[in-house]
Design an enzyme around this catalytic site. Structure first.
Site, PDB file in Angstrom:
ATOM      1  N   THR A 172      50.578  30.026  22.227  1.00 37.55           N
ATOM      2  CA  THR A 172      50.973  29.301  21.016  1.00 37.55           C
ATOM      3  C   THR A 172      52.338  29.799  20.571  1.00 37.55           C
ATOM      4  OG1 THR A 172      48.691  28.987  20.292  1.00 37.55           O
ATOM      5  CG2 THR A 172      50.401  28.791  18.617  1.00 37.55           C
ATOM      6  N   LYS A 247      49.802  22.140  18.058  1.00 39.10           N
ATOM      7  CA  LYS A 247      49.009  23.358  17.893  1.00 39.10           C
ATOM      8  C   LYS A 247      49.323  24.043  16.571  1.00 39.10           C
ATOM      9  CE  LYS A 247      46.282  26.765  18.585  1.00 39.10           C
ATOM     10  NZ  LYS A 247      46.469  27.846  19.528  1.00 39.10           N
ATOM     11  N   LYS A 334      50.859  34.666  12.356  1.00 38.84           N
ATOM     12  CA  LYS A 334      52.038  34.257  13.121  1.00 38.84           C
ATOM     13  C   LYS A 334      52.126  32.737  13.208  1.00 38.84           C
ATOM     14  CE  LYS A 334      51.560  33.818  17.348  1.00 38.84           C
ATOM     15  NZ  LYS A 334      51.209  32.752  18.320  1.00 38.84           N
TER      16      LYS A 334
END
Length: 383
Positions: A172, A247, A334
Protein backbone atom coordinates in the site's frame (compact mmCIF):
# COMPACT_ATOMS: atom_id res chain seq x y z
CA UNK A 1 -20.76 2.02 -18.70
CA UNK A 2 -20.19 -1.67 -18.33
CA UNK A 3 -18.19 -3.89 -16.03
CA UNK A 4 -17.06 -7.32 -17.14
CA UNK A 5 -17.06 -9.93 -14.36
CA UNK A 6 -14.86 -12.94 -14.96
CA UNK A 7 -15.28 -15.89 -12.63
CA UNK A 8 -12.79 -18.75 -12.45
CA UNK A 9 -13.76 -21.91 -10.55
CA UNK A 10 -11.15 -24.51 -9.63
CA UNK A 11 -11.91 -27.99 -10.87
CA UNK A 12 -14.02 -29.89 -8.37
CA UNK A 13 -11.67 -32.82 -8.46
CA UNK A 14 -8.61 -30.78 -7.53
CA UNK A 15 -6.97 -31.83 -4.24
CA UNK A 16 -7.73 -29.64 -1.23
CA UNK A 17 -4.96 -27.26 -0.16
CA UNK A 18 -3.94 -27.37 3.48
CA UNK A 19 -5.09 -24.38 5.53
CA UNK A 20 -7.04 -22.96 2.61
CA UNK A 21 -10.84 -22.81 2.23
CA UNK A 22 -12.76 -24.99 -0.19
CA UNK A 23 -12.60 -23.73 -3.80
CA UNK A 24 -14.83 -20.70 -4.30
CA UNK A 25 -15.71 -18.40 -7.15
CA UNK A 26 -13.03 -15.80 -7.81
CA UNK A 27 -14.27 -12.57 -9.33
CA UNK A 28 -12.06 -10.66 -11.74
CA UNK A 29 -13.40 -7.26 -12.65
CA UNK A 30 -12.07 -4.53 -14.87
CA UNK A 31 -12.74 -0.82 -14.78
CA UNK A 32 -15.43 0.11 -17.32
CA UNK A 33 -13.13 2.59 -19.04
CA UNK A 34 -10.50 -0.03 -19.86
CA UNK A 35 -12.64 -1.84 -22.41
CA UNK A 36 -15.71 -0.42 -24.12
CA UNK A 37 -18.84 -2.12 -25.38
CA UNK A 38 -18.67 -5.25 -23.23
CA UNK A 39 -21.85 -6.24 -21.50
CA UNK A 40 -21.67 -7.63 -17.98
CA UNK A 41 -21.25 -11.40 -18.05
CA UNK A 42 -19.96 -14.20 -15.86
CA UNK A 43 -17.54 -16.67 -17.37
CA UNK A 44 -16.23 -19.87 -15.82
CA UNK A 45 -12.67 -21.07 -16.25
CA UNK A 46 -11.68 -24.51 -17.42
CA UNK A 47 -9.34 -27.09 -15.97
CA UNK A 48 -5.71 -26.31 -15.30
CA UNK A 49 -3.53 -26.57 -18.37
CA UNK A 50 -6.43 -26.06 -20.79
CA UNK A 51 -8.55 -23.06 -21.63
CA UNK A 52 -8.65 -20.67 -18.68
CA UNK A 53 -11.08 -17.76 -18.79
CA UNK A 54 -13.76 -18.66 -21.29
CA UNK A 55 -12.74 -17.74 -24.81
CA UNK A 56 -9.14 -17.04 -23.78
CA UNK A 57 -6.50 -19.71 -24.38
CA UNK A 58 -3.84 -19.42 -21.67
CA UNK A 59 -0.38 -19.19 -23.17
CA UNK A 60 1.89 -22.06 -22.29
CA UNK A 61 4.83 -21.58 -24.63
CA UNK A 62 7.13 -18.72 -25.51
CA UNK A 63 6.38 -19.29 -29.19
CA UNK A 64 2.92 -17.80 -28.70
CA UNK A 65 4.04 -14.77 -26.69
CA UNK A 66 5.58 -11.50 -27.72
CA UNK A 67 9.10 -10.82 -26.50
CA UNK A 68 7.94 -8.55 -23.70
CA UNK A 69 4.96 -10.66 -22.59
CA UNK A 70 4.87 -12.65 -19.38
CA UNK A 71 3.51 -16.18 -19.71
CA UNK A 72 0.34 -17.00 -17.78
CA UNK A 73 1.24 -18.40 -14.37
CA UNK A 74 0.84 -22.12 -13.75
CA UNK A 75 2.15 -24.42 -11.00
CA UNK A 76 5.12 -26.43 -12.17
CA UNK A 77 6.12 -24.03 -14.94
CA UNK A 78 6.10 -20.54 -13.39
CA UNK A 79 8.79 -19.44 -10.97
CA UNK A 80 7.46 -16.92 -8.47
CA UNK A 81 9.38 -14.44 -6.34
CA UNK A 82 8.15 -12.80 -3.15
CA UNK A 83 9.75 -9.80 -1.45
CA UNK A 84 8.75 -8.84 2.10
CA UNK A 85 7.93 -11.64 4.53
CA UNK A 86 5.91 -9.90 7.22
CA UNK A 87 2.45 -10.72 8.57
CA UNK A 88 0.87 -10.52 5.13
CA UNK A 89 3.77 -11.59 2.95
CA UNK A 90 4.36 -14.78 4.89
CA UNK A 91 0.74 -15.92 4.52
CA UNK A 92 0.59 -15.05 0.83
CA UNK A 93 3.88 -16.76 -0.05
CA UNK A 94 2.88 -19.80 1.98
CA UNK A 95 -0.36 -20.15 0.02
CA UNK A 96 1.56 -20.00 -3.27
CA UNK A 97 3.80 -22.82 -2.06
CA UNK A 98 0.77 -24.88 -1.04
CA UNK A 99 -0.69 -24.34 -4.51
CA UNK A 100 2.38 -25.95 -6.07
CA UNK A 101 4.39 -22.92 -7.20
CA UNK A 102 8.17 -22.74 -6.95
CA UNK A 103 8.76 -19.67 -4.78
CA UNK A 104 11.94 -17.70 -4.04
CA UNK A 105 11.72 -15.25 -1.14
CA UNK A 106 13.68 -12.34 0.34
CA UNK A 107 13.26 -10.22 3.42
CA UNK A 108 15.39 -7.45 4.89
CA UNK A 109 15.58 -9.56 8.09
CA UNK A 110 16.49 -13.02 6.73
CA UNK A 111 15.28 -14.83 9.86
CA UNK A 112 11.68 -14.20 8.79
CA UNK A 113 12.25 -16.47 5.78
CA UNK A 114 13.18 -19.55 7.82
CA UNK A 115 9.66 -20.96 8.17
CA UNK A 116 8.99 -20.56 4.46
CA UNK A 117 12.26 -22.33 3.72
CA UNK A 118 10.99 -25.33 5.70
CA UNK A 119 7.86 -25.23 3.54
CA UNK A 120 9.97 -25.45 0.38
CA UNK A 121 10.83 -21.87 -0.55
CA UNK A 122 14.25 -20.86 -1.79
CA UNK A 123 15.78 -17.92 0.12
CA UNK A 124 17.67 -15.26 -1.84
CA UNK A 125 20.22 -12.74 -0.63
CA UNK A 126 18.78 -9.71 -2.45
CA UNK A 127 15.72 -8.52 -4.38
CA UNK A 128 17.75 -8.69 -7.59
CA UNK A 129 18.53 -12.34 -6.94
CA UNK A 130 14.82 -13.06 -6.50
CA UNK A 131 13.90 -11.31 -9.75
CA UNK A 132 16.67 -13.09 -11.64
CA UNK A 133 15.29 -16.45 -10.48
CA UNK A 134 11.61 -15.65 -11.12
CA UNK A 135 9.15 -15.09 -13.94
CA UNK A 136 6.79 -13.01 -11.80
CA UNK A 137 7.92 -11.31 -8.60
CA UNK A 138 5.50 -10.01 -5.97
CA UNK A 139 6.30 -7.57 -3.17
CA UNK A 140 4.52 -6.77 0.09
CA UNK A 141 6.51 -3.93 1.67
CA UNK A 142 5.80 -1.58 4.55
CA UNK A 143 5.76 1.93 3.07
CA UNK A 144 6.68 4.07 0.04
CA UNK A 145 10.30 4.45 1.15
CA UNK A 146 10.76 0.68 1.37
CA UNK A 147 9.08 0.14 -2.00
CA UNK A 148 11.36 2.60 -3.75
CA UNK A 149 14.49 1.27 -2.06
CA UNK A 150 13.69 -2.33 -2.99
CA UNK A 151 12.72 -1.45 -6.56
CA UNK A 152 15.45 1.03 -7.48
CA UNK A 153 18.30 0.56 -5.02
CA UNK A 154 21.54 -1.40 -5.50
CA UNK A 155 20.73 -5.09 -5.98
CA UNK A 156 17.10 -4.04 -6.33
CA UNK A 157 14.29 -5.19 -8.59
CA UNK A 158 15.19 -3.02 -11.58
CA UNK A 159 18.77 -4.29 -11.57
CA UNK A 160 17.63 -7.78 -12.60
CA UNK A 161 14.40 -6.97 -14.44
CA UNK A 162 14.25 -7.98 -18.10
CA UNK A 163 11.76 -8.54 -20.92
CA UNK A 164 9.54 -11.53 -20.20
CA UNK A 165 9.46 -10.82 -16.45
CA UNK A 166 6.82 -9.06 -14.37
CA UNK A 167 6.66 -7.22 -11.06
CA UNK A 168 3.44 -7.18 -9.04
CA UNK A 169 3.62 -4.78 -6.08
CA UNK A 170 0.91 -5.58 -3.54
CA UNK A 171 2.13 -2.98 -1.03
CA UNK A 172 0.00 0.00 0.00
CA UNK A 173 1.67 3.17 -1.27
CA UNK A 174 0.66 6.47 -2.85
CA UNK A 175 0.10 6.80 -6.61
CA UNK A 176 3.30 8.81 -7.13
CA UNK A 177 5.40 6.02 -5.62
CA UNK A 178 3.61 3.41 -7.73
CA UNK A 179 4.41 5.41 -10.87
CA UNK A 180 8.09 5.72 -9.90
CA UNK A 181 8.36 1.97 -9.37
CA UNK A 182 6.51 1.32 -12.63
CA UNK A 183 8.94 3.56 -14.52
CA UNK A 184 11.93 1.69 -13.10
CA UNK A 185 10.50 -1.73 -13.95
CA UNK A 186 9.34 -0.76 -17.42
CA UNK A 187 12.61 1.03 -18.10
CA UNK A 188 14.38 -2.31 -17.59
CA UNK A 189 12.03 -4.08 -20.01
CA UNK A 190 9.61 -5.68 -17.53
CA UNK A 191 5.88 -5.39 -16.99
CA UNK A 192 4.41 -3.74 -13.90
CA UNK A 193 1.17 -4.18 -11.95
CA UNK A 194 0.23 -2.40 -8.75
CA UNK A 195 -2.07 -4.64 -6.72
CA UNK A 196 -2.59 -3.38 -3.15
CA UNK A 197 -4.84 -5.65 -1.13
CA UNK A 198 -7.94 -5.18 0.96
CA UNK A 199 -7.76 -7.60 3.88
CA UNK A 200 -5.45 -8.34 6.79
CA UNK A 201 -3.92 -11.39 8.49
CA UNK A 202 -6.95 -13.67 8.56
CA UNK A 203 -7.98 -13.18 4.90
CA UNK A 204 -4.33 -13.49 3.85
CA UNK A 205 -4.06 -16.86 5.57
CA UNK A 206 -7.36 -18.05 4.10
CA UNK A 207 -6.62 -16.85 0.55
CA UNK A 208 -9.50 -14.36 0.74
CA UNK A 209 -7.82 -11.05 -0.10
CA UNK A 210 -9.15 -8.47 -2.58
CA UNK A 211 -6.66 -7.09 -5.12
CA UNK A 212 -7.02 -3.52 -6.43
CA UNK A 213 -4.87 -3.38 -9.53
CA UNK A 214 -3.64 -0.97 -12.17
CA UNK A 215 -0.89 -0.99 -14.77
CA UNK A 216 -0.03 -3.45 -17.52
CA UNK A 217 -3.10 -5.44 -18.48
CA UNK A 218 -0.98 -8.26 -19.91
CA UNK A 219 0.61 -8.80 -16.50
CA UNK A 220 -2.80 -8.69 -14.81
CA UNK A 221 -3.94 -11.53 -17.07
CA UNK A 222 -0.70 -13.48 -16.68
CA UNK A 223 -0.71 -13.22 -12.87
CA UNK A 224 -4.43 -13.98 -12.49
CA UNK A 225 -3.82 -17.58 -11.32
CA UNK A 226 -1.53 -16.27 -8.56
CA UNK A 227 -4.10 -13.70 -7.44
CA UNK A 228 -6.74 -16.43 -7.39
CA UNK A 229 -4.61 -18.49 -5.00
CA UNK A 230 -4.19 -15.56 -2.63
CA UNK A 231 -7.54 -13.83 -2.97
CA UNK A 232 -11.26 -14.03 -3.58
CA UNK A 233 -11.52 -11.10 -6.00
CA UNK A 234 -9.39 -8.82 -8.15
CA UNK A 235 -10.28 -5.53 -9.81
CA UNK A 236 -8.45 -4.09 -12.80
CA UNK A 237 -8.96 -0.33 -12.41
CA UNK A 238 -6.88 1.11 -15.25
CA UNK A 239 -3.56 2.94 -15.29
CA UNK A 240 -0.87 2.86 -12.60
CA UNK A 241 -2.05 4.90 -9.62
CA UNK A 242 -5.69 3.84 -9.76
CA UNK A 243 -5.09 0.84 -7.50
CA UNK A 244 -3.09 2.90 -5.01
CA UNK A 245 -5.76 5.58 -4.84
CA UNK A 246 -8.56 3.04 -4.38
CA UNK A 247 -6.69 1.35 -1.55
CA UNK A 248 -6.07 4.65 0.23
CA UNK A 249 -9.76 5.54 0.00
CA UNK A 250 -10.77 2.13 1.37
CA UNK A 251 -8.30 2.28 4.27
CA UNK A 252 -9.24 5.87 5.04
CA UNK A 253 -12.87 4.81 5.46
CA UNK A 254 -11.86 1.75 7.48
CA UNK A 255 -9.61 3.69 9.86
CA UNK A 256 -12.19 6.41 10.37
CA UNK A 257 -14.91 3.84 11.05
CA UNK A 258 -12.89 2.02 13.68
CA UNK A 259 -11.89 5.24 15.43
CA UNK A 260 -15.58 6.19 15.67
CA UNK A 261 -16.41 2.72 16.95
CA UNK A 262 -13.74 3.04 19.64
CA UNK A 263 -15.24 6.34 20.77
CA UNK A 264 -18.68 4.73 20.91
CA UNK A 265 -17.45 1.83 23.02
CA UNK A 266 -15.74 4.18 25.44
CA UNK A 267 -18.76 6.51 25.66
CA UNK A 268 -21.00 3.53 26.41
CA UNK A 269 -18.67 2.47 29.21
CA UNK A 270 -18.44 5.93 30.74
CA UNK A 271 -22.23 6.37 30.87
CA UNK A 272 -22.78 3.02 32.57
CA UNK A 273 -23.77 0.86 29.61
CA UNK A 274 -22.37 -2.59 28.90
CA UNK A 275 -20.03 -2.43 25.94
CA UNK A 276 -21.09 -5.92 24.93
CA UNK A 277 -24.69 -4.69 24.68
CA UNK A 278 -23.57 -1.91 22.31
CA UNK A 279 -21.79 -4.50 20.17
CA UNK A 280 -24.99 -6.57 19.95
CA UNK A 281 -27.21 -3.58 19.18
CA UNK A 282 -24.92 -2.42 16.35
CA UNK A 283 -24.65 -5.96 15.00
CA UNK A 284 -28.43 -6.13 14.52
CA UNK A 285 -28.84 -2.67 12.99
CA UNK A 286 -28.23 -0.89 9.69
CA UNK A 287 -24.64 0.03 10.61
CA UNK A 288 -23.62 -3.58 11.25
CA UNK A 289 -20.09 -4.29 10.03
CA UNK A 290 -18.06 -7.50 10.06
CA UNK A 291 -15.06 -5.40 11.13
CA UNK A 292 -16.86 -4.13 14.22
CA UNK A 293 -17.84 -7.65 15.25
CA UNK A 294 -14.36 -8.95 14.55
CA UNK A 295 -12.50 -6.29 16.53
CA UNK A 296 -14.85 -5.77 19.49
CA UNK A 297 -14.16 -8.89 21.53
CA UNK A 298 -12.73 -12.38 21.30
CA UNK A 299 -16.25 -13.75 21.19
CA UNK A 300 -16.79 -11.97 17.88
CA UNK A 301 -14.01 -13.84 16.07
CA UNK A 302 -15.26 -16.96 14.28
CA UNK A 303 -12.27 -18.76 12.77
CA UNK A 304 -12.80 -21.77 10.54
CA UNK A 305 -11.10 -24.66 12.39
CA UNK A 306 -10.49 -26.56 9.16
CA UNK A 307 -8.55 -23.90 7.30
CA UNK A 308 -7.73 -20.82 9.36
CA UNK A 309 -4.48 -20.59 11.29
CA UNK A 310 -5.67 -17.61 13.34
CA UNK A 311 -6.56 -18.90 16.79
CA UNK A 312 -9.28 -17.43 18.97
CA UNK A 313 -6.81 -16.24 21.58
CA UNK A 314 -4.84 -14.30 18.93
CA UNK A 315 -7.76 -12.14 17.80
CA UNK A 316 -7.86 -8.43 18.66
CA UNK A 317 -10.39 -7.55 21.37
CA UNK A 318 -11.12 -3.87 21.98
CA UNK A 319 -13.37 -4.47 24.99
CA UNK A 320 -10.71 -6.58 26.69
CA UNK A 321 -7.89 -4.20 25.72
CA UNK A 322 -6.05 -6.91 23.78
CA UNK A 323 -4.51 -5.97 20.43
CA UNK A 324 -2.40 -8.74 18.83
CA UNK A 325 -1.60 -7.44 15.34
CA UNK A 326 -3.63 -8.47 12.33
CA UNK A 327 -3.06 -5.06 10.68
CA UNK A 328 -0.50 -2.97 12.59
CA UNK A 329 -1.66 0.43 13.80
CA UNK A 330 1.43 2.15 12.35
CA UNK A 331 0.35 1.03 8.88
CA UNK A 332 -3.21 2.26 9.36
CA UNK A 333 -1.89 5.65 10.44
CA UNK A 334 0.46 5.69 7.45
CA UNK A 335 -2.48 5.03 5.13
CA UNK A 336 -4.51 7.83 6.71
CA UNK A 337 -1.55 10.17 6.26
CA UNK A 338 -1.28 9.23 2.58
CA UNK A 339 -5.04 9.58 2.08
CA UNK A 340 -4.95 13.06 3.59
CA UNK A 341 -2.13 13.98 1.23
CA UNK A 342 -4.22 12.67 -1.67
CA UNK A 343 -7.11 14.83 -0.48
CA UNK A 344 -4.84 17.88 -0.47
CA UNK A 345 -3.67 17.02 -3.98
CA UNK A 346 -7.21 16.97 -5.39
CA UNK A 347 -8.51 19.71 -3.05
CA UNK A 348 -10.98 17.43 -1.27
CA UNK A 349 -11.57 18.33 2.41
CA UNK A 350 -11.31 15.30 4.71
CA UNK A 351 -12.07 16.60 8.23
CA UNK A 352 -13.22 13.24 9.66
CA UNK A 353 -10.17 11.41 8.36
CA UNK A 354 -7.94 14.16 9.73
CA UNK A 355 -9.50 13.81 13.18
CA UNK A 356 -9.15 10.01 13.06
CA UNK A 357 -5.50 10.37 12.05
CA UNK A 358 -4.81 12.36 15.20
CA UNK A 359 -6.20 9.52 17.32
CA UNK A 360 -3.95 6.98 15.60
CA UNK A 361 -0.98 9.31 16.08
CA UNK A 362 -1.83 9.53 19.76
CA UNK A 363 -1.99 5.73 20.00
CA UNK A 364 1.42 5.49 18.33
CA UNK A 365 2.84 7.99 20.81
CA UNK A 366 1.50 5.80 23.62
CA UNK A 367 3.45 2.80 22.32
CA UNK A 368 0.88 0.97 20.16
CA UNK A 369 2.59 1.26 16.76
CA UNK A 370 3.08 -2.49 16.36
CA UNK A 371 -0.26 -3.46 17.93
CA UNK A 372 -3.37 -4.08 15.85
CA UNK A 373 -5.00 -0.88 14.59
CA UNK A 374 -7.92 -1.58 16.94
CA UNK A 375 -5.54 -0.24 19.61
CA UNK A 376 -6.88 3.17 18.63
CA UNK A 377 -9.16 2.27 21.55
CA UNK A 378 -6.29 3.20 23.86
CA UNK A 379 -6.24 6.73 22.45
CA UNK A 380 -9.87 7.38 23.43
CA UNK A 381 -9.85 5.62 26.79
CA UNK A 382 -10.17 7.84 29.84
CA UNK A 383 -8.95 5.18 32.28
Amino acid sequence: MHVQALCSLQAAAAPARPCLPAPVAVLRLQHPMTRQGISPKLERGGKAGGTGLKGRKRRTSSATAAATDVLTAAPGSTKVGFLGIGIMGYAMASNLLKAGYEVTVWNRSPDKCKDLATEGAQVAASPAEVVAASDITLAMLSDPEACLAVATGPEGVAAAMAPGKGYVDVSTVDAATARQVAAAVRGAGGLYLEAPVSGSKGPAQQGQLIFLTGGDRKLYDASAPLLEVMGKASFFLGEVGAGANMKLVVNMVMGTMLASYAEGLELAKQCGLQQSDLVDVIKLGAIASPMFQLKASKGGWQPCPACCAVLLGEAPAMIEGSYPPAFPLKHQQKDLRLALALGDEVEQPLPLAAAANELYKRARAEGYSDADFSAVMAAVSTD
